[in-house]
Enzyme design. Structure first.
Site, short mmCIF file in Angstrom:
data_model
loop_
_atom_site.label_atom_id
_atom_site.label_comp_id
_atom_site.label_asym_id
_atom_site.label_seq_id
_atom_site.Cartn_x
_atom_site.Cartn_y
_atom_site.Cartn_z
N HIS A 55 -8.62 -3.29 -0.75
CA HIS A 55 -7.82 -3.43 0.46
C HIS A 55 -6.68 -2.40 0.48
CE1 HIS A 55 -6.14 -6.04 3.75
NE2 HIS A 55 -5.03 -5.43 3.38
N GLU A 56 -5.94 -2.33 -0.62
CA GLU A 56 -4.76 -1.44 -0.64
C GLU A 56 -5.16 0.03 -0.62
OE1 GLU A 56 -1.98 -2.82 -0.04
OE2 GLU A 56 -2.81 -4.82 -0.30
N GLU A 88 0.78 -1.23 0.00
CA GLU A 88 0.00 0.00 0.00
C GLU A 88 0.81 1.28 0.00
OE1 GLU A 88 0.34 -1.31 4.45
OE2 GLU A 88 0.07 -2.27 2.49
N GLU A 96 -4.13 -3.86 9.04
CA GLU A 96 -4.57 -4.95 8.16
C GLU A 96 -6.00 -5.41 8.41
OE1 GLU A 96 -2.98 -5.48 5.67
OE2 GLU A 96 -0.94 -4.80 6.11
#
Length: 902
Positions: free
Chosen positions: A343-344, A310, A366
């Protein structure tokens, strides 16, 4: 009867409005008598870490000389420091770097510093050459060094690519502890600083970094690329790339976007770009804070790396998690891209804008990114049935969490040589599931308000769990810290045992909780449990914090009271035999999420020996009667359950009966769907067909295998390309039964592949070939240099996943461990996972014992956790095999006959 005090109860969860009321009688559970010890809020000086807090960096000005064609690189840095007190030396991180000179500049003059390198601690101790201490105050550290370009995906690494324009690019992966392999740094999350980067590279190449380019200076055959300063951030978020890139541009929420690829692949970034254009505005609105940088680039790395990272403003991905080729990619690739990008991009807030204080708190990065990824999936792809599809990873995490190899989400000190032990399913999956459960208990609006306040207060800084629960508690008015701590600060989860009976027109529901352990051993644990139950037409959310509780519920509905009907709870449920029998009878009419939860809990209870495995077969026999949109996901769950039995019963008397039972359940499903993908069929139907083809071929279904071979051969001969929707399933099906000729095709395609998606497909298919001689040829590719390091070092794991070849793969890793370990590198603990990964197909206690011993000999203490995780799962299979291999055979035969008779 247990005494119940006042409790807030939320009724009508879901589509109906949620009503809040106070209750002192029915449906109440006792609240906490005393709060749990508070989790401390962020304090830099008390944050765990290897480095002392006496010297603080505020700015790095770095110049790197980089060339993808070179084996080494060089750099210079000016680091602005504040010495908080007089110190004898400066300690910072550097690993596999060679110092070329270090000077400290202060108002009192320049001081030469001598480097004392500690390769084990990965530090440089910078000692004044004159032997005098360094006074408190402001200073500037000037350092020059050179280092090596890595072959594996950590630090600064080379990623070669083929195709019509072959070449190589340089990329970076600095989380968790690899910034120190690129430049000397205070390489811990709490040391935030500004980074101003410049890169000198061959003139024909492009350079990417976290921020936008501010200037390019020609220097003959090279160019110096200068980039804008970053916001204050930890060193692990620094990102660079050098090479030739194609780009696909767009915009969202006022932010310029680019998908960057190796030459010729930019068009394959269109889907990822569209995902970003969905989730970036969604997150901006949800958090109440805009994306913090002026641009967002996303780079598809064509080889070498795993996963995605990320890095702020320059997210990097393994190519197969960012690029979608309509001619070759299927719905699973599309879903993987959506979830990975979601997610990233979520990390741009959780992790970048607000950073976990230390690796002990990495779940704050996370788990929240996992949770937001699922929220985004549900919002933008409701037809994917994320509420059902998340069962797979949650059940895997629960299986581990019910064994001896688990740990708490917040599990204390994290040694740097074992940092990737906490980048696991407990952090990601359990952490995300616990957040979803707490959100359901608190309510989504209060949860969102708390998160927005947390983000606003901690932005451009670090945070702990104490900071998070402080803000969510204030927003909700609940003692969130006490409830959350029971889930984050102790391992495991509860088993809730439920029994009910009708008394005077009301349902008496008796509940108890204890820690659920698959090996049956008693273990301590008491949870403040956000419990959801469905009674008749009403759904209620309660908090259970005692070992035993009794509820009196209105009426006695025909369908028993369901616990965890939506599947959001991270707990198992064991119903009394009469209740389980009634639920079996009504199984086809239950909500899909309740069906999925009942299937999952029954398998887990059977694995623990609390019920016979035949109880699972009784539920699976009802699956053909289930209708509705959730059916494909439920079939996928059934396939996973059968897959566990397939691993466990390989070579046992029940193996043939299991294969026959699987064919009896799955073949009618494929016959109904047919092989021809329809133009407008749903993603769920495509996923269902693909899974059925793969599994039916695995279980020896002759008709499926014949059709797969026909399609494969037509594609191989050039007569008819495989449709994208069928390609992966057909290749996998043929690989499982490949003869020499077809294996040669798979191997040739693996070597010639120009995309990561194809490499993984053909490697995994070839790894399933039935003949050991063929598999040995595949394993030899691990060490001959013909494949990128990430694929090469994964081959033993791919081979070892099949029980028939596990011993072969395991022996290969033991024999070749030094060479494989050098190639694997440290990223995601790759070296430590080489041996456990190859052992996954074992199902005997002796194999678990051997794995532990061999891992200790080859890897030492840093390899203990990976070995223990796999050994514990081997032991689970050994226990189930011992209990079920003989008695399950007649049950499987009866199951198949029962389905055939319908």
């Amino acid at each position: 009867m247990t005494h119940f005090g006042p409790v807030r109860i939320r009724t009508c969860i879901g589509r109906s409005a949620c009503l809040l009321r106070r209750a002192a009688a029915a449906c109440a559970l006792l609240m906490l008598a005393a709060a749990a010890p508070a989790q401390p809020r962020f304090d830099f000086d008390r944050t765990p870490g290897h480095l002392p807090k006496t010297v603080l960096p505020s700015r790095y000005t770095i110049v790197l000389d980089l060339d993808p064609a070179a084996e080494r690189f060089s750099g210079k840095a000016t680091i602005t420091l504040r010495l908080r007190e007089t110190v004898p030396a400066i300690l910072l991180h550097a690993h596999e770097l060679t110092a070329q000179g270090v000077t400290l500049r202060t108002s009192g003059g320049d001081r030469r510093l001598v480097v004392q390198a500690d390769s084990q601690a990965q530090t440089w101790r910078l000692v004044p050459e004159d032997g005098l201490p360094l006074a408190a105050g402001d200073a500037t550290l000037e350092v020059a060094w050179d280092g090596a370009v890595q072959r594996s995906g950590s630090g600064l690494f080379r990623a070669p690519y083929g195709g019509s324009q072959p070449g190589a690019m340089l990329a970076t992966q600095l989380e968790a502890v690899f910034a120190r392999m690129v430049f000397p740094a205070f390489d811990e999350p709490s040391f935030r600083a500004v980074f101003e980067l410049s890169v000198r590279a061959p003139a024909e190449l492009q350079v990417l970094a976290n921020t936008g380019e501010t200037a390019v200076v020609d220097e003959g055959g090279k160019r110096l690329h200068r980039f804008a300063p970053t916001p204050p951030m930890p060193s692990y978020l620094v990102a660079l790339a050098v090479g030739r890139f194609d780009a696909l541009a767009g915009q969202a929420a006022g932010v310029p976007l680019r998908i960057l690829t190796a030459p010729g692949k930019a068009a394959q970034g269109a889907y990822a770009l569209s995902v970003t254009q969905q989730v970036l505005p969604y997150y901006t609105e949800y958090f109440g804070l805009p994306y913090a940088l002026p641009k967002l680039d996303q780079l598809a790395v064509p080889s070498t790396r795993f996963g995605a990272m990320e890095d702020w403003g320059l997210i990097s991905y393994a190519e197969s998690t960012l690029l979608f080729d309509p001619a070759r990619s299927n719905t699973f690739t599309r879903r993987r891209i959506f979830s990975t990008v979601a997610h990233e991009v979520a990390h741009q807030w959780f992790g970048n804008l607000v950073t976990a204080a230390s690796w002990e708190e990495i779940w704050l990065n996370e788990a929240f990114a996992t949770w937001m990824e699922e929220k985004a999936t549900e919002r933008f792809n409701p037809d994917w049935n994320i509420a059902l599809r998340r069962r797979g990873p949650i059940d895997d995490a629960m299986t581990r969490d019910a064994g001896s190899s688990t740990r708490a989400i917040r599990s204390g000190a994290v040694p740097e040589d074992r940092v990737f032990d906490v980048f696991d399913d407990i952090t990601y999956v359990k952490g995300g599931a616990v957040l979803a459960m707490l959100e359901q208990w608190i309510g989504p609006q209060a949860f969102q308000r708390g998160l927005a306040a947390y983000m606003a207060e901690r932005r451009f800084s670090n945070a702990t769990a104490g900071d998070l629960w402080h803000h969510i508690g204030r927003a909700s008015g609940e003692d969130v810290t006490a409830v959350a701590a029971s889930w984050t600060d102790q391992p495991g989860f509860p088993l809730v045992e439920a029994s009910e009976r009708c008394e005077d027109g009301r349902t008496r529901l008796e509940l108890s909780q204890q820690r659920f352990m698959l090996d049956g051993r008693p273990a301590p644990g008491l949870w403040k449990l956000p419990l959801v139950l469905r009674h008749g037409d009403s759904t209620q959310a309660l908090l259970m914090d005692s070992e035993r509780s009794t509820l009196m519920l209105p009426g006695c509905p025909d369908t028993p009271t369901l616990l965890n009907p939506g599947g959001e709870g991270f707990y198992r449920v064991a119903y009394a035999p009469a209740t389980q029998a009634a639920l079996l009878k009504s199984f086809p009419r239950l909500p899909a999420t309740a069906q999925a939860t009942l299937l999952a809990d029954t398998l887990a209870l059977a694995q623990a020996g609390r019920v016979p495995m035949a109880a699972l077969l009784d539920l699976l026999a009802e699956l053909p009667r289930v209708q509705g949109a959730g059916r494909p996901a439920l079939v996928a769950q059934a396939r996973r359950a059968i897959g566990f039995l397939d691993e466990t019963l390989a070579g046992s008397p029940a193996e043939a009966a299991l294969h026959a039972a699987a064919r009896a359940l799955l073949a009618p499903e494929l016959a109904t769907l047919g092989w021809q993908p329809l133009e407008y069929e749903s993603s769920e139907i495509e996923a269902l067909r693909s899974g059925l083809i793969t599994d039916l071929a695995h279980h020896g279904d002759t008709a499926t295998l014949e059709q797969a071979r026909l399609l494969f051969d037509a594609d191989a001969s050039g007569r008819q390309p495989l449709p994208a929707a069928l390609r992966s399933a057909v290749v996998q099906a043929v690989g499982r039964h490949a003869d020499t000729a077809r294996f040669e095709i798979l191997l040739g395609r693996l070597k010639a592949a120009t995309s990561e998606e194809d490499r993984w497909l053909y490697a995994s298919a070839a790894a399933q070939a039935p003949e050991p001689a063929l598999v040995r040829r595949l394993l030899a590719l691990s060490l001959d240099g013909s494949l990128p390091a990430n694929i090469a070092t994964s081959l033993p794991q791919l081979v070892g996943s099949s029980p028939r070849h596990t011993a072969l793969a395991y022996g290969f890793v033991v024999e070749q461990f030094p060479r494989l370990a050098e190639l694997a590198g440290p990223m995601f603990g790759a070296r430590a996972w080489l041996l456990p990964g190859s052992a996954a197909g074992f199902d005997q206690q002796a194999a678990a014992d051997r794995l532990r011993a061999d891992q200790q000999r080859l890897v030492g203490a840093p390899g203990k956790a990976p070995a223990e995780r796999v050994a514990t799962r081997i032991e689970l299979k050994a226990r189930v095999r011992a209990a079920e291999a003989l008695r399950l055979q007649p049950a499987l035969e009866a199951f198949a006959a029962r389905l055939a008779a319908r």
